[in-house]
Design an enzyme around this catalytic site. Structure first.
Site, mmCIF file in Angstrom:
data_model
loop_
_atom_site.group_PDB
_atom_site.id
_atom_site.type_symbol
_atom_site.label_atom_id
_atom_site.label_comp_id
_atom_site.label_asym_id
_atom_site.label_seq_id
_atom_site.Cartn_x
_atom_site.Cartn_y
_atom_site.Cartn_z
ATOM 1 N N THR A 141 38.879 37.161 54.684
ATOM 2 C CA THR A 141 38.975 38.627 54.700
ATOM 3 C C THR A 141 39.135 39.088 56.141
ATOM 4 O O THR A 141 38.333 38.739 57.007
ATOM 5 C CB THR A 141 37.726 39.256 54.067
ATOM 6 O OG1 THR A 141 37.723 38.962 52.673
ATOM 7 C CG2 THR A 141 37.716 40.765 54.249
ATOM 8 N N GLN A 158 44.542 34.719 46.642
ATOM 9 C CA GLN A 158 43.202 34.697 46.066
ATOM 10 C C GLN A 158 42.922 36.045 45.399
ATOM 11 O O GLN A 158 42.978 37.096 46.044
ATOM 12 C CB GLN A 158 42.130 34.426 47.118
ATOM 13 C CG GLN A 158 40.753 34.244 46.472
ATOM 14 C CD GLN A 158 39.632 34.173 47.480
ATOM 15 O OE1 GLN A 158 39.318 35.160 48.125
ATOM 16 N NE2 GLN A 158 39.027 33.002 47.604
ATOM 17 N N HIS A 169 38.906 33.695 42.188
ATOM 18 C CA HIS A 169 37.718 33.629 43.044
ATOM 19 C C HIS A 169 36.466 33.771 42.177
ATOM 20 O O HIS A 169 36.112 34.859 41.748
ATOM 21 C CB HIS A 169 37.783 34.754 44.074
ATOM 22 C CG HIS A 169 36.866 34.578 45.246
ATOM 23 N ND1 HIS A 169 36.057 33.472 45.422
ATOM 24 C CD2 HIS A 169 36.629 35.372 46.329
ATOM 25 C CE1 HIS A 169 35.383 33.598 46.548
ATOM 26 N NE2 HIS A 169 35.701 34.750 47.125
ATOM 27 N N ASN A 176 30.960 32.893 46.039
ATOM 28 C CA ASN A 176 30.498 33.764 47.128
ATOM 29 C C ASN A 176 29.890 35.092 46.696
ATOM 30 O O ASN A 176 29.900 36.061 47.450
ATOM 31 C CB ASN A 176 31.640 34.017 48.128
ATOM 32 C CG ASN A 176 32.062 32.755 48.846
ATOM 33 O OD1 ASN A 176 31.458 31.695 48.678
ATOM 34 N ND2 ASN A 176 33.107 32.843 49.647
ATOM 35 N N TYR A 203 30.782 37.240 44.273
ATOM 36 C CA TYR A 203 31.636 38.304 43.734
ATOM 37 C C TYR A 203 31.601 38.276 42.200
ATOM 38 O O TYR A 203 30.847 37.522 41.608
ATOM 39 C CB TYR A 203 33.046 38.184 44.318
ATOM 40 C CG TYR A 203 33.027 38.364 45.828
ATOM 41 C CD1 TYR A 203 32.582 39.561 46.390
ATOM 42 C CD2 TYR A 203 33.393 37.333 46.682
ATOM 43 C CE1 TYR A 203 32.519 39.722 47.769
ATOM 44 C CE2 TYR A 203 33.331 37.488 48.065
ATOM 45 C CZ TYR A 203 32.892 38.690 48.604
ATOM 46 O OH TYR A 203 32.807 38.849 49.959
ATOM 47 N N ARG A 249 38.153 28.912 42.882
ATOM 48 C CA ARG A 249 37.173 28.650 43.941
ATOM 49 C C ARG A 249 35.758 28.796 43.381
ATOM 50 O O ARG A 249 35.453 29.778 42.695
ATOM 51 C CB ARG A 249 37.367 29.609 45.116
ATOM 52 C CG ARG A 249 36.726 29.090 46.405
ATOM 53 C CD ARG A 249 36.982 29.983 47.589
ATOM 54 N NE ARG A 249 36.949 29.200 48.833
ATOM 55 C CZ ARG A 249 36.624 29.694 50.019
ATOM 56 N NH1 ARG A 249 36.290 30.962 50.139
ATOM 57 N NH2 ARG A 249 36.629 28.928 51.098
ATOM 58 N N ASN A 285 26.070 37.336 49.769
ATOM 59 C CA ASN A 285 26.080 38.584 49.005
ATOM 60 C C ASN A 285 24.907 38.685 48.024
ATOM 61 O O ASN A 285 25.075 39.015 46.848
ATOM 62 C CB ASN A 285 27.414 38.751 48.270
ATOM 63 C CG ASN A 285 28.556 39.023 49.221
ATOM 64 O OD1 ASN A 285 28.404 39.771 50.176
ATOM 65 N ND2 ASN A 285 29.694 38.406 48.971
ATOM 66 N N GLY A 332 38.919 27.559 57.933
ATOM 67 C CA GLY A 332 38.858 29.014 57.978
ATOM 68 C C GLY A 332 38.903 29.561 59.383
ATOM 69 O O GLY A 332 39.956 29.910 59.901
ATOM 70 N N ARG A 333 37.747 29.613 60.030
ATOM 71 C CA ARG A 333 37.663 30.264 61.344
ATOM 72 C C ARG A 333 38.564 29.614 62.387
ATOM 73 O O ARG A 333 39.033 30.296 63.298
ATOM 74 C CB ARG A 333 36.214 30.285 61.823
ATOM 75 C CG ARG A 333 35.340 31.170 60.952
ATOM 76 C CD ARG A 333 33.960 31.389 61.517
ATOM 77 N NE ARG A 333 33.216 32.296 60.655
ATOM 78 C CZ ARG A 333 32.153 32.989 61.040
ATOM 79 N NH1 ARG A 333 31.701 32.867 62.277
ATOM 80 N NH2 ARG A 333 31.531 33.793 60.202
#
Length: 366
Positions: free
Chosen positions: A28, A101, A179, A182, A184, A231, A239, A321-322
């Site tokens: 994101t 995604q 997704h 995480n 959601y 995923r 979260n 990712g990062r």
């Protein structure tokens, strides 16, 4: 290249061919408009990072009710479909593949970030206690209590995922990632900590997994099993969700059912590198044994660790990712065993190109 030969070699299977086994993980970045329409700098951003064999986009809302964060993109109207097309073209022009995604944020939302008339839905009316939501101009706000979904709401959200998947294909994507991780919406159903329903969508592992499997099955029916991945985040903490009693049984069941659906890949999240509970090796091994499709591993990898896990057959692809945030030419840097830029966390979610499309490549750093 010998050091990372597995990671940098092509993937050639009957269902998916990629130029290497490097995946850009969904990240994101909040660079869409306030109306959740993708922008030109997003197309540039993905094109810059198309050294990856496969790119998975940032979480993209399948419906107005699925919008959680400020300036995240959607795929539920024609303006969004058209605005995504330059991004898919930019990636394809570099010989890479790109999946979208599909992320319905469920209770992790705020009305001020959502289109007019949208509502915050969840399996149960359980308000997040610790997680706050950023709203442009207002800062971090408390998240309101969500509305528990009715059967009609559930039926509607399944159709929203189906239409979103069709829209993604129209926009030029090679497939979609459902997704269910995480914290959601779909993960909120799976996790016993946010699901206290007493109908067919609550209680047992089978019931809590039902919506994830129904969405995945319907999306497969709509666009084909070779275009659908998923995923999952076993043992994950994000979260206001965390490890839960019965999670081993739950992910054992889910992975067996996903094998029956013949989904293209399972993408496993490991939050260990971020200081959260790590993905237990027994759950990963069990999923690997239950499921014969492609397994994507993610979670703070460097190139050497990634190559080792591929050599040991723990997974088929590795997501980063990062490292991709700060290194648009990450694969080139892996090939040359070059040093990496460090990401600037202050610009992870800010609007504009700073900290987004302006990280230098190796060539530009000379």
């Amino acid at each position: 290249m010998d050091t990372n030969s597995q990671l940098l070699s092509p993937l050639n299977t009957e269902r998916l061919s990629l130029k290497n086994k490097v995946v850009m993980a969904p990240l994101t970045r909040s660079r869409a408009t306030q109306e959740h329409i993708p922008t030109a700098i997003m197309s540039l951003y993905y094109g810059q990072r198309a050294g990856a064999g496969l790119i998975i986009t940032e979480g993209t809302a399948p419906s107005p009710n699925g919008v959680g964060y400020a300036r995240i993109p959607g795929i539920y109207n024609s303006d969004q479909v058209e605005a995504w097309k330059p991004a898919t073209e930019a990636v394809h022009n570099k010989g890479s593949k790109i999946f979208m995604q599909l992320m319905h944020t469920g209770r992790i939302s705020h009305p001020d970030n959502m289109p007019e008339g949208a509502k915050i839905l969840a399996p149960s009316a359980i308000q997040p206690e610790d997680t706050k939501m950023y709203v442009d101009g207002k800062g971090e706000l408390e998240i309101p209590e969500p509305t528990a979904m009715t059967q009609d709401d559930i039926n509607t959200v399944i159709e929203e995922y189906v239409q979103a998947a069709k829209n993604a294909i129209e926009a030029g994507f090679d497939g979609v990632e459902v997704h269910s991780a995480n914290g959601y919406l779909l993960d909120q159903f799976v996790n016993a900590g946010t699901n206290n329903r007493t109908d067919n969508y609550g209680g047992s592992a089978e019931n809590r997994s039902r919506l994830t499997l129904e969405v995945t099955a319907k999306v497969i029916e709509a666009i084909g099993k070779d275009k659908v991945g998923i995923r999952l985040s076993p043992n994950g903490a994000m979260n206001d969700l965390g490890p839960f009693e019965g999670q081993e049984e739950t992910f054992d069941y889910l992975s067996k059912e996903l094998e029956k659906l013949d989904v293209l890949y399972i993408h496993l999240v490991n939050h260990g590198s971020m200081g959260a509970p790590a993905l237990p090796d027994d759950i990963r091994t069990n999923i690997r044994n239950n499921y014969n499709g492609l397994l994507i591993l993610s979670g703070g990898y460097d190139a050497q660790e990634a190559n080792k896990d591929l050599e040991d057959n723990k997974g088929d692809l590795i997501a980063f990712g990062r490292k991709f945030i700060a290194n648009p030419d990450l694969v080139t840097r892996f090939e040359k065993d070059a040093s990496l830029n460090e990401p600037n966390q202050d610009t992870f979610y800010t609007p504009g190109k700073e900290g987004y499309t302006d990280y230098p490549t190796l060539e530009e750093s000379k």
